[in-house]
Design a protein around this motif. Structure first.
Motif, mmCIF file in Angstrom:
data_model
loop_
_atom_site.group_PDB
_atom_site.id
_atom_site.type_symbol
_atom_site.label_atom_id
_atom_site.label_comp_id
_atom_site.label_asym_id
_atom_site.label_seq_id
_atom_site.Cartn_x
_atom_site.Cartn_y
_atom_site.Cartn_z
ATOM 1 N N ALA A 59 0.833 -1.203 0.000
ATOM 2 C CA ALA A 59 0.000 0.000 0.000
ATOM 3 C C ALA A 59 0.867 1.252 0.000
ATOM 4 C CB ALA A 59 -0.932 -0.009 1.216
ATOM 5 N N THR A 63 0.958 3.970 -2.994
ATOM 6 C CA THR A 63 0.707 5.387 -2.704
ATOM 7 C C THR A 63 1.863 6.251 -3.202
ATOM 8 O OG1 THR A 63 -0.625 4.795 -0.784
ATOM 9 C CG2 THR A 63 0.239 7.034 -0.847
ATOM 10 N N ASP A 83 -9.643 8.576 -8.542
ATOM 11 C CA ASP A 83 -9.445 8.282 -7.121
ATOM 12 C C ASP A 83 -8.089 7.645 -6.877
ATOM 13 O OD1 ASP A 83 -12.006 9.185 -6.598
ATOM 14 O OD2 ASP A 83 -12.893 7.196 -6.880
ATOM 15 N N GLU A 84 -7.666 7.729 -5.628
ATOM 16 C CA GLU A 84 -6.426 7.066 -5.231
ATOM 17 C C GLU A 84 -6.596 5.552 -5.377
ATOM 18 O OE1 GLU A 84 -4.660 8.072 -1.520
ATOM 19 O OE2 GLU A 84 -5.155 10.180 -1.741
ATOM 20 N N ARG A 86 -6.906 1.723 -4.584
ATOM 21 C CA ARG A 86 -7.449 0.957 -3.452
ATOM 22 C C ARG A 86 -7.152 -0.515 -3.685
ATOM 23 N NH1 ARG A 86 -12.108 3.988 -4.946
ATOM 24 N NH2 ARG A 86 -12.721 2.080 -5.963
#
Length: 134
Positions: A59, A63, A83-84, A86
């Protein structure tokens, strides 16, 4: 006491001895099984901890790539980054490294595309006699 009475007593004693032996065998088996289950539980907990650490690293890496990509496209106002990233629940955990390795070439393609857009914009501006975008 008759022979029959002595024989019945002997059979009774033999039956009691066998039942005690069986109870001890069962108790030993239960203790061994409990130890085996405890070892399996410990191994499963260690695997869960390792998977959680691996997930956290993945993660963090995703990111970091996302932020780098956002930085590269910040001048492209017409491009909506969405969106970021997921986690995808249908992804296979065994393929995590493969998934992560696919990010770098994709990021490099993005950088090249943005650079190409910048080059084209500068070229178009210079043809029109304008100041090229920064």
């Amino acid at each position: 006491m008759t022979d029959d009475g002595a024989t019945a007593a002997m059979r009774y004693k033999e039956t009691i001895a066998l039942s005690r032996g069986s109870a001890e065998n069962l108790r030993d088996w239960e203790l061994q099984r409990a130890e085996a289950l405890e070892a399996e539980i410990e191994a499963a907990q260690a695997a869960i901890e390792a998977a959680a650490e691996r997930e956290a690293r993945a993660a963090e890496r995703a990111t970091r790539w996302w932020k780098m990509a956002l930085h590269n496209i910040q001048g492209l106002l017409w491009l909506d980054p969405g969106d970021e990233p997921r986690p995808v629940t249908t992804a296979r955990p065994a393929y995590l490294d493969r998934y992560l390795e696919e990010v770098k070439p994709s990021y490099q393609e993005l950088v090249q595309a943005v650079l190409a857009l910048g080059w084209r914009a500068k070229r178009a501006a210079s043809k029109r006699g304008e100041q090229p975008p920064v």
